[in-house]
Write a protein that holds these residues in place. Structure first.
Motif, PDB file in Angstrom:
ATOM      1  N   ILE A 199     -11.353  10.329  -2.409  1.00 31.19           N
ATOM      2  CA  ILE A 199     -10.187   9.631  -2.958  1.00 31.19           C
ATOM      3  C   ILE A 199      -9.020  10.610  -2.964  1.00 31.19           C
ATOM      4  N   VAL A 256      -9.551  -2.464  -9.046  1.00 33.23           N
ATOM      5  CA  VAL A 256      -8.575  -2.095  -8.035  1.00 33.23           C
ATOM      6  C   VAL A 256      -8.443  -3.287  -7.102  1.00 33.23           C
ATOM      7  N   HIS A 257      -7.247  -3.509  -6.600  1.00 30.78           N
ATOM      8  CA  HIS A 257      -7.012  -4.628  -5.695  1.00 30.78           C
ATOM      9  C   HIS A 257      -7.956  -4.519  -4.492  1.00 30.78           C
ATOM     10  N   TYR A 298      -7.466   2.832  -8.361  1.00 34.50           N
ATOM     11  CA  TYR A 298      -8.394   3.346  -7.362  1.00 34.50           C
ATOM     12  C   TYR A 298      -9.133   4.536  -7.968  1.00 34.50           C
ATOM     13  N   THR A 310      -5.247  -0.540  -2.350  1.00 37.32           N
ATOM     14  CA  THR A 310      -5.764   0.421  -3.325  1.00 37.32           C
ATOM     15  C   THR A 310      -4.669   1.030  -4.188  1.00 37.32           C
ATOM     16  N   GLN A 339       0.851  -1.186   0.000  1.00 39.95           N
ATOM     17  CA  GLN A 339       0.000   0.000   0.000  1.00 39.95           C
ATOM     18  C   GLN A 339       0.888   1.237   0.000  1.00 39.95           C
TER      19      GLN A 339
END
Length: 764
Positions: A465, A438-439, A448, A443, A400
């Motif tokens: 965001i 998005v994973h 994202y 993110t 991340q």
């Protein structure tokens, strides 16, 4: 008599010695110019590189480093520290992402001391030799010289002890879950560490084996800080093992070390890299490996500091991404997957932040070391199959950290520059998947905010965001790269058109009022209030003055938005004119990137961070390349040095180093995905690049000095050359490029639009 200048390079000092007879003296090799301590004078509040001395082979799986700070400190070696507490196997790509799979070895005398602070020994840089392939230091408190030399997955230590009946070596398996076992019959310690900073499956372990050439007289294991009276085995939060013996003065004890992310069996297999080899042999092999890699680029001219800086940055450019795969007893390439925890066939590379390295590091691989990037692309196929996404920040799995979808740039640039031998169809599938997903947990991986971006044409400022404008700009560039690959692969026209259209989404953030990029709300209004000097918020580790230029694929489109070339150049100039004032309200304090901009005396130009590093070359797109030449040399001359404070910000996995390498050559890949390298100002009188295809790029600037930074004329293979860029094919076919340099700018060269580099808006 012909006299020869022979340069002796140590980690900290330089001696220039004239030898009367050159015939008996070895030539200085590229690795001799490398200072692996460059960038180590860093702290949380101000980065001069945020590096550590990586004793390694190029792209090796394991690095080793002296450890001056406690377990878990991302600044594991800092130049101003006075004590060493271990020699650590490290896989750390960045202090911000920290380490994984680490353990250490440390010799001592008199007392078996496990506590890091109590066991640490005073040392001096004056009694330290730090080279890419070899490190030695005198541990003053123990009268021990410690040396290490590595291979890809193993290393040899050599400890020179005093006369004592209490000579010890500690293997510290670290905390957060570890185990050790002493095997007297094999004269070995084996163990595992699970310590990591994220990005690993639950079954993650790094298994290690350490074999000594001297019989043990003492042996004790440590469990959570307490030395155990009995037993050869321990498993706990924090374990370690001591072995000991009697030594004579000057006696050398050898320890051979290897590790594996797969198993103990594989760790023993990896130990074969050093089995049967003496210390000096492995040291020479490491030296040869570095000279082979660094010798791909030869330089002539420049002063000694420039030569040392060049090879030090080239060294940093060839460390990451590192190998994460291993070779089994049958010669098969295998890897432990940092994504699903399985043992699988094939390549795996990791430890790179693509937000940084897509810009220059990967293009450098494509030009000089393409065979390495072929393996990396194969590894990325495996990454996608094992995790469902391409890596954006891998260490060793998805992390991340940072933003963007810049893996698209890496995949596309490699393929369009001719790299083959891997499954491009699967990689293209991965690119498409990344634009719509998005994973679920990370993110930073995938896109994202893709739902907003794909419908509105931007990620809104007011939907929660963070760093939304930066994401929009980077997604638009990524879409352009996908458009280019889609055309190359003859994808359906609708698909090609979709990404071509999305590549223009950068326009949605352009504010005519400020002539800068600006966050935009969901309803179409711009963010308000707006400060171009505000770091973070809508942007990533920078402000609007830095991110406005992130239109790599379409500078002409940005020129048009700003009202023409004159206004565009005026905005470029303004970056250096505006004082380095800042708004840090988003972070609540001046992050180190802010300080690094502030102290460099270049206005708002923040070379210490990546978003603006290509900006200097944009003058070529507006007909005033001489201004770029001026500033490029300013950065080369003032913001880099071969010293512990030698960088002007985070080195970041080779990116800031690769900028120096490319810029020294006299050109830079402003837009990976094109076939062009935009021309700057070469640093040396002559540079020769030895390509893997057997051809060479010869760059001559015989009248180059500190004063002659301007390009007055260029000849390509003997013919007048007027373009503001070179093409990849020109270079790969072998090229002789002659620069005529001057103290005054040639304001006639590079002014015709037909000589400007690529912009999407100019596509026919």
């Amino acid at each position: 008599m012909k006299r020869k200048l022979f340069v002796i390079v140590t980690a900290l000092s330089l001696s220039v010695v004239f030898f009367g007879s050159a015939a008996h003296q070895p030539e200085s090799a590229p690795v001799d110019y490398v200072n692996i301590l460059m960038g180590t004078l860093s702290e949380f509040s101000l980065s001069n590189g945020n590096t550590y001395p990586a004793i390694a082979v190029p792209w090796g799986m394991n690095f080793w480093t002296p450890q001056t700070r406690k377990i878990g400190d991302g600044w594991q070696y800092v130049y101003t520290d006075y004590k060493i507490n271990g020699f650590k196997q490290t896989h750390q790509p960045s202090p911000w992402n920290n380490d994984y799979g680490q353990f250490s070895i440390f010799p001592m005398t008199d007392t078996m001391e496990f506590d890091q602070e109590k066991r640490s020994s005073w040392y001096s840089h004056k009694a330290e030799v730090a080279k890419p392939y070899y490190y030695s230091v005198y541990l003053a408190d123990y009268d021990i010289e410690a040396e290490v030399t590595p291979t890809e997955r193993a290393a040899i230590f050599r400890f020179t002890f005093p006369e004592t009946d209490k000579a010890f070596v500690l293997v510290d398996a670290f905390d957060r879950g570890s185990g050790v076992e002493i095997l007297p019959e094999k004269n070995a310690i084996i163990g595992y560490t699970t310590r990591n900073s994220g990005g690993v499956p639950e079954n993650f372990k790094n298994y290690f084996v350490v074999v000594f050439d001297k019989l043990f007289q003492y042996k004790q294991v440590v469990k959570d800080g307490k030395i155990q009276r009995q037993g050869n085995k321990a498993e706990a939060d924090h374990t370690g093992a001591f072995i000991g013996f009697t030594t004579q003065k000057g006696e050398k004890v050898i320890a051979r070390v290897a590790s594996s992310f797969i198993s103990y069996e594989q760790a023993w297999q990896n130990l074969r890299e050093v089995t049967g080899k003496d210390f000096e042999t492995v040291k020479q092999e490491g030296r040869d490996a570095w000279n082979e890699v660094l010798g791909k680029i030869e330089i002539e001219g420049g002063d000694l500091d420039q030569q040392r800086t060049f090879y030090s940055t080239l060294y940093r450019s060839t460390l990451f991404p590192r190998k994460f795969h291993e070779i089994d007893a049958q010669g098969n390439i295998m890897h432990y997957s940092p994504y699903n925890g399985k043992i699988l066939p094939g390549y795996m590379y990791t430890d790179t932040g693509v937000w940084d390295t897509f810009r220059a590091l990967f293009p450098l691989l494509n030009l000089v070391y393409p065979s390495v990037n072929v393996e990396i692309q194969q590894a990325w196929v495996n990454t996608y199959k094992e995790s469902g996404f391409l890596p954006e920040w891998a260490s060793p799995g998805h992390r991340q950290s940072m933003i963007g979808n810049n893996s698209a740039s890496v995949v596309v640039d490699a393929y369009l520059k001719g790299l083959r031998g891997y499954d491009i169809e699967t990689l293209y599938e991965a690119l498409l998947h990344g634009t719509e997903n998005v994973h679920p947990k990370i993110t930073a991986t995938g896109r994202y905010g893709h739902e907003y971006y794909n419908t509105l044409g931007y990620v809104p400022y007011d939907v929660g965001i963070h760093e939304n404008a930066a994401r929009t700009l980077e997604y638009a560039y990524a879409d352009w790269t996908i458009y280019k690959l889609a055309k190359e692969l003859n994808r359906p026209q609708e698909e090609i058109d979709r990404f071509a259209k999305r590549s223009q989404n950068y326009r949605n953030l352009y504010s005519p009022e400020y002539k800068l990029m600006r966050g935009r709300n969901k309803d179409g209004s711009f963010q308000s209030p707006f400060s171009p000097l505000k770091w973070g918020d809508a942007f990533t580790e920078g402000n609007s003055w830095h991110y406005t230029w992130s239109v790599f694929h379409d500078p002409q489109g940005l020129i048009d938005l700003m009202g023409g070339k004159k206004e565009f150049v005026n905005m470029l100039d303004s970056v250096f004119v505006i004082p380095p004032i800042f708004d840090d309200s988003y972070y609540g304090f001046p992050i180190h990137e802010i300080r690094e901009m502030q102290v460099m005396n270049m206005g708002q130009y923040a070379h210490g961070n990546q978003p603006i590093q290509h900006m200097l070359y944009l003058y070529n797109y507006a007909g005033e390349p001489w201004k770029g030449q001026y500033w490029i040399r300013e950065v080369l001359d003032k913001l880099y040095s071969p010293n512990p404070d030698g960088y002007c910000g985070d080195e970041d996995n080779g990116q800031t180093s690769a900028w120096y390498v490319f810029s020294s050559l006299g050109f830079y890949p402003v837009c990976p995905g094109t076939d062009q390298y935009v021309i700057g100002s070469p640093l040396f009188k002559k540079m020769t690049v030895h390509l893997e295809n057997g051809k060479t790029i010869e760059i001559n600037a015989p009248d180059n000095t500190c004063e002659t930074r301007y390009v007055s004329d260029i000849k390509m293979n003997g013919k007048e050359y007027t373009k503001n860029y070179f093409t990849h094919d020109q270079l790969m076919n072998g090229a002789k490029i002659d620069f005529s340099m001057s103290e005054t700018p040639n304001k006639m060269r590079g002014t015709k639009e037909s000589d400007f580099p690529y912009s999407f808006s100019n596509e026919k």
